[in-house]
Scaffold this active site. Sequence first.
Site, PDB file in Angstrom:
ATOM      1  N   GLU A 278      96.177  45.357  76.456  1.00  0.00           N
ATOM      2  CA  GLU A 278      96.836  46.613  76.049  1.00  0.00           C
ATOM      3  C   GLU A 278      95.894  47.803  76.163  1.00  0.00           C
ATOM      4  OE1 GLU A 278      97.725  45.727  71.963  1.00  0.00           O
ATOM      5  OE2 GLU A 278      99.350  44.338  72.434  1.00  0.00           O
ATOM      6  N   PRO A 279      95.321  48.066  77.320  1.00  0.00           N
ATOM      7  CA  PRO A 279      94.375  49.186  77.400  1.00  0.00           C
ATOM      8  C   PRO A 279      95.076  50.538  77.350  1.00  0.00           C
ATOM      9  CG  PRO A 279      94.746  48.258  79.579  1.00  0.00           C
ATOM     10  CD  PRO A 279      95.502  47.382  78.613  1.00  0.00           C
ATOM     11  N   GLY A 280      94.497  51.456  76.640  1.00  0.00           N
ATOM     12  CA  GLY A 280      94.994  52.823  76.606  1.00  0.00           C
ATOM     13  C   GLY A 280      93.929  53.765  77.152  1.00  0.00           C
ATOM     14  N   ARG A 281      92.951  54.033  76.312  1.00  0.00           N
ATOM     15  CA  ARG A 281      91.899  54.991  76.647  1.00  0.00           C
ATOM     16  C   ARG A 281      91.261  54.733  78.022  1.00  0.00           C
ATOM     17  NH1 ARG A 281      88.920  57.381  72.632  1.00  0.00           N
ATOM     18  NH2 ARG A 281      89.618  55.694  71.259  1.00  0.00           N
ATOM     19  N   ARG A 317      90.334  65.297  68.588  1.00  0.00           N
ATOM     20  CA  ARG A 317      89.317  64.268  68.409  1.00  0.00           C
ATOM     21  C   ARG A 317      88.010  64.780  67.822  1.00  0.00           C
ATOM     22  NH1 ARG A 317      87.300  61.675  71.989  1.00  0.00           N
ATOM     23  NH2 ARG A 317      87.235  59.677  70.958  1.00  0.00           N
ATOM     24  N   CYS A 347      92.519  78.509  62.096  1.00  0.00           N
ATOM     25  CA  CYS A 347      91.839  78.878  60.851  1.00  0.00           C
ATOM     26  C   CYS A 347      91.370  77.650  60.075  1.00  0.00           C
ATOM     27  CB  CYS A 347      92.768  79.731  60.011  1.00  0.00           C
ATOM     28  SG  CYS A 347      93.304  81.183  60.914  1.00  0.00           S
ATOM     29  N   GLU A 348      90.405  76.960  60.624  1.00  0.00           N
ATOM     30  CA  GLU A 348      89.782  75.789  59.990  1.00  0.00           C
ATOM     31  C   GLU A 348      88.347  75.735  60.486  1.00  0.00           C
ATOM     32  OE1 GLU A 348      91.171  73.351  58.034  1.00  0.00           O
ATOM     33  OE2 GLU A 348      93.280  73.885  58.256  1.00  0.00           O
ATOM     34  N   TYR A 375      94.342  60.334  74.024  1.00  0.00           N
ATOM     35  CA  TYR A 375      94.389  60.833  72.647  1.00  0.00           C
ATOM     36  C   TYR A 375      94.109  62.337  72.598  1.00  0.00           C
ATOM     37  CZ  TYR A 375      94.294  55.826  72.034  1.00  0.00           C
ATOM     38  OH  TYR A 375      94.594  54.483  72.151  1.00  0.00           O
TER      39      TYR A 375
HETATM   40  C1  PLP Z   1      95.722  51.900  70.094  1.00  0.00           C
HETATM   41  C2  PLP Z   1      96.060  50.519  70.474  1.00  0.00           C
HETATM   42  C3  PLP Z   1      95.763  50.048  71.760  1.00  0.00           C
HETATM   43  C4  PLP Z   1      95.018  50.872  72.777  1.00  0.00           C
HETATM   44  O1  PLP Z   1      93.706  51.050  72.402  1.00  0.00           O
HETATM   45  P1  PLP Z   1      92.640  51.704  73.418  1.00  0.00           P
HETATM   46  O2  PLP Z   1      91.389  51.731  72.639  1.00  0.00           O
HETATM   47  O3  PLP Z   1      93.148  53.070  73.733  1.00  0.00           O
HETATM   48  O4  PLP Z   1      92.554  50.848  74.615  1.00  0.00           O
HETATM   49  C5  PLP Z   1      96.157  48.773  72.075  1.00  0.00           C
HETATM   50  N1  PLP Z   1      96.796  47.981  71.191  1.00  0.00           N
HETATM   51  C6  PLP Z   1      97.093  48.405  69.935  1.00  0.00           C
HETATM   52  C7  PLP Z   1      97.794  47.491  69.007  1.00  0.00           C
HETATM   53  C8  PLP Z   1      96.730  49.676  69.541  1.00  0.00           C
HETATM   54  O5  PLP Z   1      96.995  50.080  68.293  1.00  0.00           O
END
Ligand code: PLP
Length: 430
Positions: A278-281, A317, A347-348, A375
């Site tokens: 499940e890669p995101g970043r 971030r 304004c922070e 993100y």
């Molecule tokens: C956020 C998340 C991801 C993705 O994480 P990355 O660090 O962006 O790769 C995958 N699985 C779950 C359950 C998440 O909460």
Amino acid sequence: MITCPGELAPHIAGERHVEKVALTDVAARFGTPCYVYSRAALTAAWQDYQQALAGRDALVCYAVKANASLALLGLFARLGAGFDIVSGGELARVLAVGGSATRVVFSGVGKRHDEIAAALAAGIYCFNVESASELLRIDEVARVHGMQAPVALRVNPDVDPKTHPYISTGLKTAKFGVAIDEAPELYRRAAAMSSLRVRGIACHIGSQLLDPLPAAEAAAKVAQLADLLHGEGIIIDHLDLGGGKGIAYGEESAPSAADYLAPLLQALAGRREKLVFEPGRSLVGNAGLLLTRIEYLKHGRERHFAIVDAAMNDLMRPALYDAWHEIVPVRERAGEVRSYDVVGPVCESGDFLGQCRALTVEEGDLLAVLSAGAYGMTMSSNYNTRPRAAEVLIDGETAILIRRRETIAELMAAELPLPDVAPTTPCPPG
Ligand SMILES: *Cc1c(COP(=O)(O)O)cnc(C)c1O
């Protein structure tokens, strides 16, 4: 694959470009602040995973929360990606771009009835269940709809991912998942529920991980659990090892997918289960930047400030995690180098994009905040009633607007005035 932040926007004839397009031209056409993504970089990041997993039965589910842009989702769908979603809204996005529900995993600790029903109706691959109560709820919703829900339990393997505490999710103290030693009992209960079909085991230990060993350690614990369950006749089809691979934000070196996954794949060598990731970043982070213009320079006695038109509402971030993003001028200029805090108009005091950055800049110059593809836009808000930024995808020599800048009217569109203070035409002067 991009391995250092600046690679996304190299200098061509003294000016930073993304692919063949000058960032000055992007700013002139679409205004600032503006997120800019590279199609080639997104594709390369995807292929990095495909190559690392070649020859394995594996499904890569892009974590939509990292960047939910329809254009990016559509690109990944066409590349054959699955998707990891955490809400009914993210499911709707995936379906809107023609993503295949049969490759969707649904994570998250707070799934509502309607979200579960929508995912069942769409026919998703698996629910990643995070608690005993959720298991009961999914069984009930599936029964009402006369269906069987595919489930995996998200377990906490209790390994320390050695990352920022806010993005570390697999420890015993986390709100996510269930303790791995409590999992067998829950699996027995799940196996006995008539409207559930036990399908896998899931884990996700944290984010921005640069060391591959914690993920391999977690995978080994998950595999042990699969064996234990197998011994009881509970058959596990897939192991979902989550996301979390880190990227380079600065000088640190980030592993390629192959390097990151090697110890994990070794720990799972010879196993028959399908592997899910499940890669995101790591798919989007270094494929995007935030383009912003300097409105004012302010030279205080103690500090110099570059006040830019992007702010914490655009890129949260730094304020949220104290995260560090490299910030570079789009055009180099000669002159005095000063140490600037790059701050927004919000304004922070926490509204900064970077602090103590050595820059030679003038008012009106463009800056690129690098490694902002993940993100960034998804965590942006309308704080201070600031319309969210435009988004542009670069494809070779073409800059494609994939999200226009919000208007102020849109920000007010969903609001309802109190009946007795309904806006009226303003009084004529005098
Ligand atoms: C956020 C998340 C991801 C993705 O994480 P990355 O660090 O962006 O790769 C995958 N699985 C779950 C359950 C998440 O909460």
